[in-house]
Design a protein around this motif. Structure first.
Motif, PDB file in Angstrom:
ATOM      1  N   GLU A  98       0.791  -1.102  -0.018  1.00 46.50           N
ATOM      2  CA  GLU A  98      -0.050   0.053   0.314  1.00 46.50           C
ATOM      3  C   GLU A  98       1.036   1.736   0.289  1.00 46.50           C
ATOM      4  N   ASP A  99       0.969   1.952  -1.131  1.00 45.73           N
ATOM      5  CA  ASP A  99       1.806   3.244  -0.446  1.00 45.73           C
ATOM      6  C   ASP A  99       2.706   3.781  -0.666  1.00 45.73           C
ATOM      7  N   ILE A 100       3.311   2.030  -1.658  1.00 42.44           N
ATOM      8  CA  ILE A 100       4.948   1.980  -1.473  1.00 42.44           C
ATOM      9  C   ILE A 100       5.519   3.181  -2.624  1.00 42.44           C
ATOM     10  N   SER A 101       6.860   3.817  -1.592  1.00 39.62           N
ATOM     11  CA  SER A 101       7.682   4.463  -2.804  1.00 39.62           C
ATOM     12  C   SER A 101       8.523   4.098  -1.893  1.00 39.62           C
ATOM     13  N   VAL A 102       9.835   4.205  -3.125  1.00 38.39           N
ATOM     14  CA  VAL A 102      11.268   4.025  -3.444  1.00 38.39           C
ATOM     15  C   VAL A 102      12.270   4.958  -3.827  1.00 38.39           C
ATOM     16  N   SER A 103      13.125   6.067  -3.636  1.00 42.87           N
ATOM     17  CA  SER A 103      13.372   6.238  -4.275  1.00 42.87           C
ATOM     18  C   SER A 103      15.630   6.074  -4.609  1.00 42.87           C
ATOM     19  N   PHE A 104      16.127   6.562  -5.801  1.00 40.86           N
ATOM     20  CA  PHE A 104      17.637   5.777  -5.631  1.00 40.86           C
ATOM     21  C   PHE A 104      18.085   7.231  -5.879  1.00 40.86           C
ATOM     22  N   ASP A 105      18.790   7.267  -5.814  1.00 35.95           N
ATOM     23  CA  ASP A 105      19.983   9.082  -6.494  1.00 35.95           C
ATOM     24  C   ASP A 105      18.578   9.988  -6.759  1.00 35.95           C
ATOM     25  N   GLY A 106      17.283  10.276  -6.431  1.00 38.82           N
ATOM     26  CA  GLY A 106      16.349  10.792  -7.003  1.00 38.82           C
ATOM     27  C   GLY A 106      15.613  10.415  -7.865  1.00 38.82           C
ATOM     28  N   PHE A 107      16.045   9.246  -7.824  1.00 35.04           N
ATOM     29  CA  PHE A 107      15.026   8.337  -9.351  1.00 35.04           C
ATOM     30  C   PHE A 107      13.994   7.601  -8.801  1.00 35.04           C
ATOM     31  N   LYS A 108      12.864   8.115  -8.492  1.00 36.40           N
ATOM     32  CA  LYS A 108      11.747   7.151  -8.111  1.00 36.40           C
ATOM     33  C   LYS A 108      11.635   5.295  -8.453  1.00 36.40           C
ATOM     34  N   ALA A 109      11.965   4.762  -8.496  1.00 35.07           N
ATOM     35  CA  ALA A 109      11.508   3.383  -8.565  1.00 35.07           C
ATOM     36  C   ALA A 109      10.151   2.878  -7.849  1.00 35.07           C
ATOM     37  N   LEU A 110       9.966   3.049  -7.362  1.00 38.20           N
ATOM     38  CA  LEU A 110       8.395   3.048  -6.975  1.00 38.20           C
ATOM     39  C   LEU A 110       7.510   4.526  -6.267  1.00 38.20           C
ATOM     40  N   ASN A 111       6.589   4.498  -6.669  1.00 42.63           N
ATOM     41  CA  ASN A 111       5.841   5.633  -6.826  1.00 42.63           C
ATOM     42  C   ASN A 111       4.476   5.704  -6.381  1.00 42.63           C
ATOM     43  N   LYS A 112       3.938   5.287  -4.758  1.00 46.11           N
ATOM     44  CA  LYS A 112       3.069   5.444  -4.069  1.00 46.11           C
ATOM     45  C   LYS A 112       1.858   3.751  -4.587  1.00 46.11           C
ATOM     46  N   LEU A 113       3.177   2.926  -4.913  1.00 45.77           N
ATOM     47  CA  LEU A 113       2.406   1.626  -5.472  1.00 45.77           C
ATOM     48  C   LEU A 113       1.814   0.839  -5.153  1.00 45.77           C
ATOM     49  N   SER A 114       0.552   0.237  -4.924  1.00 47.14           N
ATOM     50  CA  SER A 114      -0.430   0.192  -4.866  1.00 47.14           C
ATOM     51  C   SER A 114      -0.676  -1.977  -4.849  1.00 47.14           C
ATOM     52  N   LEU A 115      -1.156  -2.794  -4.574  1.00 47.00           N
ATOM     53  CA  LEU A 115      -0.949  -3.629  -4.928  1.00 47.00           C
ATOM     54  C   LEU A 115      -1.154  -4.805  -4.356  1.00 47.00           C
ATOM     55  N   TYR A 116      -2.387  -5.952  -4.062  1.00 49.65           N
ATOM     56  CA  TYR A 116      -2.632  -7.437  -3.373  1.00 49.65           C
ATOM     57  C   TYR A 116      -3.192  -8.417  -4.516  1.00 49.65           C
ATOM     58  N   LEU A 117      -2.198  -9.301  -3.630  1.00 50.55           N
ATOM     59  CA  LEU A 117      -2.403 -10.406  -4.037  1.00 50.55           C
ATOM     60  C   LEU A 117      -3.359 -11.509  -3.234  1.00 50.55           C
ATOM     61  N   ASP A 118      -4.449 -12.364  -3.680  1.00 50.76           N
ATOM     62  CA  ASP A 118      -5.072 -13.303  -2.871  1.00 50.76           C
ATOM     63  C   ASP A 118      -4.127 -14.492  -3.000  1.00 50.76           C
ATOM     64  N   ASP A 119      -4.364 -14.760  -1.924  1.00 52.49           N
ATOM     65  CA  ASP A 119      -4.475 -16.157  -1.421  1.00 52.49           C
ATOM     66  C   ASP A 119      -4.640 -17.763  -2.675  1.00 52.49           C
TER      67      ASP A 119
END
Length: 275
Positions: free
Chosen positions: A38-59
């Motif tokens: 939910e709302d995952i963000s990851v930056s590397f040296d100013g580059f946003k590799a993930l930008n508020k990523l939300s994903l749900y996986l069912d069992d």
């Protein structure tokens, strides 16, 4: 309480865990969803590799993840497996296991397995021995030296060999396998760890048509007992196995739905499929 998710070297007597550095509860998938990003963000040296990523996986779900290079697919898997810590957002395995607070080893023990693009097997050992070494058991030196497989363990290895189409190659050194067979062996080694979620990164890259077809059958067989996430660029392969496809672009979800739905999405055609 599940003794199979404690640290290597730990012993379990029903109440306490001796020698364990962590204690992870069983996976609670009572709400059907087994993986929450939910709302995952990851930056590397100013580059946003993930930008508020939300994903749900069912069992038990088989999900395919597609998208152009740089879309965030690898970083997403890195977050799920603890290799990368998100700058913000939450990642949960079931209802209660906070993945952002666990190490890579702890996440693997909790029940999330990952196969990288390049297969990594013990090439000097036989196929059977590779599966034996990967089995979720006490890996301390003393235990490994004195270990003898019981009938149930041998049956598990035999069942896995049949599942990954390598029963006839059980005694063959892993280094003599074809590229596709090594991919299957690595999937088998993950299965010996009894994961609830399997992350497969480009599992058919470099495979022959026959190997690709068998890998598709394997992925569909694994779904249900396991939750399977397949990251792949081969659209024919994805079309042959996917019930639901998630398209990533610039670090977030661009589209989600059946293969037909995403193939006909104008945004997906523009940024990925139309190229």
């Amino acid at each position: 309480m599940n003794a199979g998710i404690f640290a290597q070297g730990a012993s379990y007597d029903g109440d306490t865990v001796a020698g364990a550095h962590f204690l992870i509860p069983g996976v609670d998938a009572s709400h059907k969803t087994i993986l929450y990003l939910e709302d995952i963000s990851v930056s590397f040296d100013g580059f946003k590799a993930l930008n508020k990523l939300s994903l749900y996986l069912d069992d038990g779900e088989l999900r395919c993840i597609i998208g152009p290079n740089g879309a965030g697919k690898t970083t997403m898997m890195d977050v799920i497996t603890g290799k990368t810590r998100p700058d913000s957002g939450s990642a949960y395995f079931g209802q209660t296991i906070d993945l952002t607070k666990l190490s890579e080893t702890e996440i693997a023990h909790a029940g999330i397995g990952r196969k990288f693009q390049k297969p990594t097997v013990f090439e000097q050992h036989s196929v059977f021995e590779n599966l034996e070494l990967a089995m979720k058991t006490d890996k301390r030196v003393r235990a490994s030296l004195s270990a003898r497989l019981d009938s149930a363990q041998r049956d598990r290895i035999a069942d896995t060999l049949a599942l990954i189409h390598l029963a006839a190659a059980a005694e063959r050194p892993a280094g003599m396998l074809s590229h596709g067979q090594k991919q299957w062996l690595e999937i088998g080694m993950l299965l010996m760890q009894e994961p609830r979620v399997l992350l497969l990164d480009e599992p058919v890259a470099g495979m022959t048509d026959e190997e690709t077809e068998r890998t598709g059958e394997l992925c569909k067989t694994l779904a249900g007992k396991h939750s399977v996430v397949v990251v792949e660029h081969d659209m024919d392969f994805v079309a042959g196995i996917a019930n639901k496809v998630t398209v990533l672009h610039e670090g977030s979800v661009l589209a989600e739905g059946s293969m037909g739905e995403v193939q006909n999405d104008a945004r997906v055609i523009e940024v990925y499929l139309g190229r």
